[in-house]
Write an enzyme that holds these catalytic residues in place. Structure first.
Site, mmCIF file in Angstrom:
data_model
loop_
_atom_site.group_PDB
_atom_site.id
_atom_site.type_symbol
_atom_site.label_atom_id
_atom_site.label_comp_id
_atom_site.label_asym_id
_atom_site.label_seq_id
_atom_site.Cartn_x
_atom_site.Cartn_y
_atom_site.Cartn_z
ATOM 1 N N ARG A 1 -5.013 6.668 10.019
ATOM 2 C CA ARG A 1 -6.311 7.327 10.196
ATOM 3 C C ARG A 1 -6.236 8.742 10.756
ATOM 4 O O ARG A 1 -5.360 9.046 11.563
ATOM 5 C CB ARG A 1 -7.194 6.471 11.120
ATOM 6 N N HIS B 1 -5.630 6.359 5.191
ATOM 7 C CA HIS B 1 -4.629 6.338 4.124
ATOM 8 C C HIS B 1 -4.862 7.421 3.055
ATOM 9 O O HIS B 1 -4.716 7.165 1.852
ATOM 10 C CB HIS B 1 -4.552 4.952 3.482
ATOM 11 N N HIS C 1 3.205 0.206 2.547
ATOM 12 C CA HIS C 1 2.198 -0.725 3.045
ATOM 13 C C HIS C 1 2.394 -2.137 2.485
ATOM 14 O O HIS C 1 1.426 -2.805 2.105
ATOM 15 C CB HIS C 1 0.809 -0.185 2.708
ATOM 16 N N TYR D 1 2.843 -6.066 2.494
ATOM 17 C CA TYR D 1 2.393 -7.187 3.339
ATOM 18 C C TYR D 1 3.414 -8.307 3.186
ATOM 19 O O TYR D 1 3.562 -8.854 2.092
ATOM 20 C CB TYR D 1 1.057 -7.725 2.836
ATOM 21 N N GLU E 1 4.290 -0.721 9.168
ATOM 22 C CA GLU E 1 4.214 0.580 8.508
ATOM 23 C C GLU E 1 4.903 1.615 9.393
ATOM 24 O O GLU E 1 4.346 2.062 10.385
ATOM 25 C CB GLU E 1 2.743 0.936 8.271
HETATM 26 C C1 GLA Z 1 -3.642 -0.267 7.908
HETATM 27 C C2 GLA Z 1 -4.742 -0.106 8.889
HETATM 28 C C3 GLA Z 1 -5.594 -1.325 8.908
HETATM 29 C C4 GLA Z 1 -6.122 -1.634 7.521
HETATM 30 C C5 GLA Z 1 -4.994 -1.710 6.545
HETATM 31 C C6 GLA Z 1 -5.495 -1.834 5.134
HETATM 32 O O1 GLA Z 1 -2.736 -1.180 8.344
HETATM 33 O O2 GLA Z 1 -4.278 0.205 10.179
HETATM 34 O O3 GLA Z 1 -6.662 -1.137 9.791
HETATM 35 O O4 GLA Z 1 -7.024 -0.651 7.122
HETATM 36 O O5 GLA Z 1 -4.190 -0.574 6.627
HETATM 37 O O6 GLA Z 1 -6.429 -2.841 4.977
#
Ligand code: GLA
Length: 365
Positions: free
Chosen positions: A98, A123, A192, A194, A329
């Site tokens: 952010r 992002h 990013h 998961y 991340e």
């Molecule tokens: C990052 C942000 C989270 C969220 C994810 C995507 O990890 O810090 O708050 O927005 O991306 O969903």
């Protein structure tokens, strides 16, 4: 003796090599082709696509040698176009995480970036690098994705030329990011993915044991913008300096956890940035899989998948439930352009942004 030594060395490097193949994955509405790359070593198979320079699958062995895909993703292009909020496997850019209100000043000039998350930029803005079809080419053991982001893209100054190289050798995925600009700008790239080490689609990661090599983290306000404080983790639910299960403290009464809906915070990686060093380790007792993350970056955003809500169904046909995957991340701190006490994310003409992160997969009892 010498000959045997040379032969053994050659055999080891052959075993460590990955085969690389590619084919079309699908088409975008503008008719362009999304390419799919498959990297395969003796123990790991990984798939990536050019749309978002994205990891879509990583198959690794559990403690019994059984392979499973341990990252969230889809099996076709359409869901990647329709569900952009999760950033599955992508390289967010040009600024990952952010920037408060999408505003910052650089060399005396003010910039306004598009905002897409509670009035903040997340992002890279409304059309970030995750939504671009990067050019791609095969490289030894991997793939290189490249993107030119024009001057003014989402409000950012300077034409940014970015490259992301993914290579696989043995059990290790290496991600190398580089970028140059023609005007002063800011840049922060990460991946990013998961992870669910029990296999994508499994319902929870709360039993995973996490270690974060971080004595400090950056607390946030209610919209997840860092306050600027660099706080100690000790004595808080943010202390992962020794292995702790994610679930043991995630619902503790703690304002930072409430703001994040769980863990969604930047941790300050111990040791000097600029050198590859361990940042995080995840152990999944159910499968025995272990992920080690090393990086030269100053921070790592630990996100416990709090915004997943079962609303999308992954490649294996199962819905992705809340906290059914985690992201690590590796990056510069969120909102760095607005905090003089954070390591700088400025990139000037003539400089090259260059960072490396590795993921190493293994198993334990
Ligand atoms: C990052 C942000 C989270 C969220 C994810 C995507 O990890 O810090 O708050 O927005 O991306 O969903």
């Amino acid at each position: 003796m010498k000959l045997l030594h040379v032969m053994l060395l050659c055999m080891t490097s052959v075993v460590a090599q990955a085969t690389v193949t590619h084919k079309p994955f699908g088409k975008l509405p503008d008719g362009s082709t999304v390419e799919l790359y498959t990297l395969k070593s003796a123990s790991v198979e990984m798939q990536l696509i050019s749309f978002g320079a994205r990891v879509i699958a990583i198959d690794t062995k559990d403690r019994n040698g059984k392979m499973a895909d341990i990252v969230l993703g889809y099996g076709s292009i359409d869901p990647y176009l329709n569900n952009t909020n999760s950033y599955f496997g992508t390289v967010p850019g040009r600024y990952a995480n952010r920037i408060g209100k999408g505003k910052f000043k650089l060399e005396g000039k003010s910039y306004q970036i598009t905002v897409n998350n509670n009035g903040n930029m997340l992002h890279g803005g409304t059309v970030g690098f995750d939504q671009k079809n990067w050019t791609s080419k095969e490289i030894p053991n991997g793939v290189e994705f490249s993107l030119v982001s024009p001057d003014g893209d989402q409000g950012f100054p300077g034409t940014l030329t970015a490259h992301v190289r993914y290579t696989l050798t043995g059990d290790t995925v290496r991600i190398e990011y580089s970028a140059t600009t023609d005007k002063p700008t800011v840049v922060n790239l990460t991946n990013h993915s998961y992870f669910n080490l029990s296999g994508e689609g499994n319902p929870s990661i709360l039993g995973n044991e996490v270690t974060l090599h971080a004595d400090k983290y950056t607390p946030v306000d209610s919209t997840l913008i860092p306050t600027g404080e660099i706080a100690s983790v000790h004595g808080t639910p943010f202390d992962f300096t020794k292995p702790m299960t994610i679930g043991s403290r995630i619902d503790a009464k703690n304002q930072q956890l409430e703001f994040g809906g769980g863990y969604d915070h930047n941790f300050v990686v111990d040791g000097a940035a600029g050198h590859l060093r361990p940042a995080a380790k995840v152990y999944d007792p159910a499968s025995g899989r272990v992920l080690l993350v090393e990086t030269d970056q100053p921070g790592v955003q630990f996100y416990s998948g709090n915004f997943l809500n079962g609303g999308v169904t992954g490649v294996g046909g199962k819905p992705y439930q809340k906290r059914s995957a985690l992201c690590l991340e590796t990056q510069h701190f969120p909102d760095s352009p607005n905090h003089a006490n954070f390591p700088s994310t400025e990139l000037k003409p003539g400089q090259t942004y260059h960072t490396v992160t590795t993921w190493t997969f293994s198993t334990a009892k």
